[in-house]
Scaffold this motif. Structure first.
Motif, short mmCIF file in Angstrom:
data_model
loop_
_atom_site.label_atom_id
_atom_site.label_comp_id
_atom_site.label_asym_id
_atom_site.label_seq_id
_atom_site.Cartn_x
_atom_site.Cartn_y
_atom_site.Cartn_z
N LEU A 164 46.72 -22.38 5.17
CA LEU A 164 46.22 -21.20 5.89
C LEU A 164 44.88 -20.70 5.35
CD1 LEU A 164 49.68 -19.53 6.29
CD2 LEU A 164 48.17 -20.12 8.18
N ARG A 165 44.68 -20.83 4.05
CA ARG A 165 43.47 -20.24 3.48
C ARG A 165 42.37 -21.26 3.20
NH1 ARG A 165 45.38 -16.30 -1.23
NH2 ARG A 165 45.51 -18.33 -2.21
N LEU A 205 50.02 -13.61 3.40
CA LEU A 205 50.82 -14.59 4.12
C LEU A 205 52.10 -13.96 4.66
CD1 LEU A 205 50.63 -17.96 2.21
CD2 LEU A 205 49.27 -17.12 4.08
N LEU A 234 51.12 -12.34 8.44
CA LEU A 234 50.10 -13.19 9.08
C LEU A 234 49.50 -12.51 10.30
CD1 LEU A 234 51.55 -16.79 9.30
CD2 LEU A 234 49.85 -15.91 7.71
N SER A 235 48.22 -12.77 10.52
CA SER A 235 47.62 -12.32 11.78
C SER A 235 48.19 -13.18 12.91
CB SER A 235 46.10 -12.51 11.72
OG SER A 235 45.81 -13.89 11.65
N GLU A 276 46.65 -14.85 15.06
CA GLU A 276 45.89 -16.10 15.13
C GLU A 276 46.42 -17.12 14.12
OE1 GLU A 276 41.45 -17.10 13.94
OE2 GLU A 276 41.64 -15.23 15.07
N ASP A 277 46.65 -16.67 12.87
CA ASP A 277 47.15 -17.57 11.84
C ASP A 277 48.57 -18.03 12.15
OD1 ASP A 277 44.94 -17.80 10.30
OD2 ASP A 277 45.51 -16.23 8.87
N ARG A 278 49.35 -17.10 12.70
CA ARG A 278 50.74 -17.45 13.02
C ARG A 278 50.77 -18.55 14.08
NH1 ARG A 278 52.42 -12.86 14.85
NH2 ARG A 278 52.48 -11.92 12.80
N ARG A 294 48.38 -20.69 14.70
CA ARG A 294 47.83 -21.90 14.08
C ARG A 294 48.92 -22.63 13.28
NH1 ARG A 294 44.15 -22.84 9.64
NH2 ARG A 294 44.31 -20.69 8.93
N LEU A 295 49.67 -21.86 12.52
CA LEU A 295 50.71 -22.47 11.69
C LEU A 295 51.83 -23.03 12.57
CD1 LEU A 295 52.02 -23.02 8.99
CD2 LEU A 295 52.80 -20.66 8.91
#
Ligand SMILES: Nc1ncnc2c1ncn2[C@@H]1O[C@H](COP(=O)(O)OP(=O)(O)OP(=O)(O)O)[C@@H](O)[C@H]1O
Ligand SMILES: [Mg+2]
Length: 299
Positions: A90-91, A119, A122-123, A125-127, A129-130
């Motif tokens: 993620l980072r 983490l 999560l935003s 967007e990140d959620r 993506r993951l």
């Protein structure tokens, strides 16, 4: 079951709906299994890890994904030290294939990040993506077992909704059962397409485990019109605590233990898509009785 006919009718309906749902057709078998709970500390991580090890032992290519973001501890339980965690994905932009840690019995482990506050929240967007990374990755394995973390946060629900099967872990404590029902309710309201099953942990007897499963299943039918299967149970067992202390998961290193046998039954239910009661008293009573007696008398 409270209303067996109703349960069977809903199961038949669900099978028909599954056959018609196009987003299931890309996968020929159920591969993503998410393990969640309403209440924390009920045994999710131990059940997820040992179930993944059991599937791996059976020769299925299996990966455990520790999606308990912020408080992941699967690698501690598995006795391995990860070089990378989901934090690196993620980072630092690592690909998910690059962050696999090799666990016992050839199990792949995607380590969760521990103590990283960003983490845990999560935003969107990140959620997304993951969750996309996990979906693409899961197709390469026979099974991906996801330790989703406790509660009904957006993080938890995102992983449970990705799954083909959701295992909701509950102990006989009323607080745990109430929170398990809360999770089932939210999954049902969000029209989760996965098969939902209960795993009862820390039961003192088979009767107690069955009562917990039947109550959750009965309430779910009655108030949510949601079928909930019973995938199995584990007894209250000091061998589980010992395996945690030794960092030596029982399904890999103590396969004759009662806990490992219970996990093996859960794996049967997961693999064959059946309930524990389907392989139980009614259908092949004596065989099941023998197994229950062995569990009672063993260790
Ligand atoms: N069947 C069992 N018998 C005895 N003790 C158990 C059993 N299952 C779990 N435990 C104990 O409960 C502890 C918590 O288990 P675990 O870490 O798997 O729970 P969790 O649901 O993942 O917790 P969290 O919500 O914090 O992630 C274990 O370390 C172990 O000591
Ligand atoms: Mg955990």
């Amino acid at each position: 079951m409270n209303d067996q006919a109703e349960v069977l009718r809903l199961k038949a309906e669900r099978t028909r709906a599954d056959e018609l749902t196009c987003n299931r057709t890309h996968r020929s078998r159920e591969t993503i299994i998410a393990v969640g709970s309403g209440k924390g500390g009920v045994g999710k991580s131990n059940i997820a890890l040992n179930l993944a090890l059991e599937l791996s032992w059976r020769g299925r290519s299996t990966c455990l994904i520790d999606a308990d973001l912020g408080m992941g501890n699967s690698t501690i339980l598995a006795g391995v030290t990860p070089r990378y965690t989901l934090g690196h994905l993620l980072r630092d932009g690592k690909r998910i294939e690059e962050i696999i840690t090799q666990g016992p019995l050839n199990l792949g482990i995607i380590a969760g990040a521990n103590g990283l506050k960003e983490l845990a929240n999560l935003s969107n967007e990140d959620r997304i993506r993951l969750s996309r990374a996990i979906s693409g990755f899961a197709g390469k394995w026979d099974y991906c077992v996801i330790d989703s973390g406790a509660g009904i946060s957006e993080n938890v629900l995102t992983f449970m909704e990705k799954a083909d099967q959701c295992l909701v872990v509950a102990t006989p404590e009323p607080t745990s059962m109430a929170d398990a029902f809360g999770l089932i309710k939210v999954l049902s309201e969000r029209r989760c397409r996965a098969r939902i099953s209960v795993v009862v942990n820390r039961a003192d007897s088979v009767k107690e485990a069955r009562n917990v499963a039947e109550r959750l299943s009965g309430l779910s039918i009655q108030f949510l019109n949601q079928t909930v299967d019973w995938a199995g149970f584990l007894f209250e067992d000091s061998a589980v605590q010992k395996s945690v202390v030794k960092r030596s998961p029982f399904s890999a290193f103590n396969r004759n233990s009662r806990a490992a046998q219970s996990i093996s039954r859960i794996a049967d239910c997961v693999e064959k898509g059946i309930e524990i009661s389907d392989i139980g008293e009614d259908s092949i009573g004596n065989k099941f009785k023998g197994w229950l007696e062995r569990l009672f008398c063993d260790g």
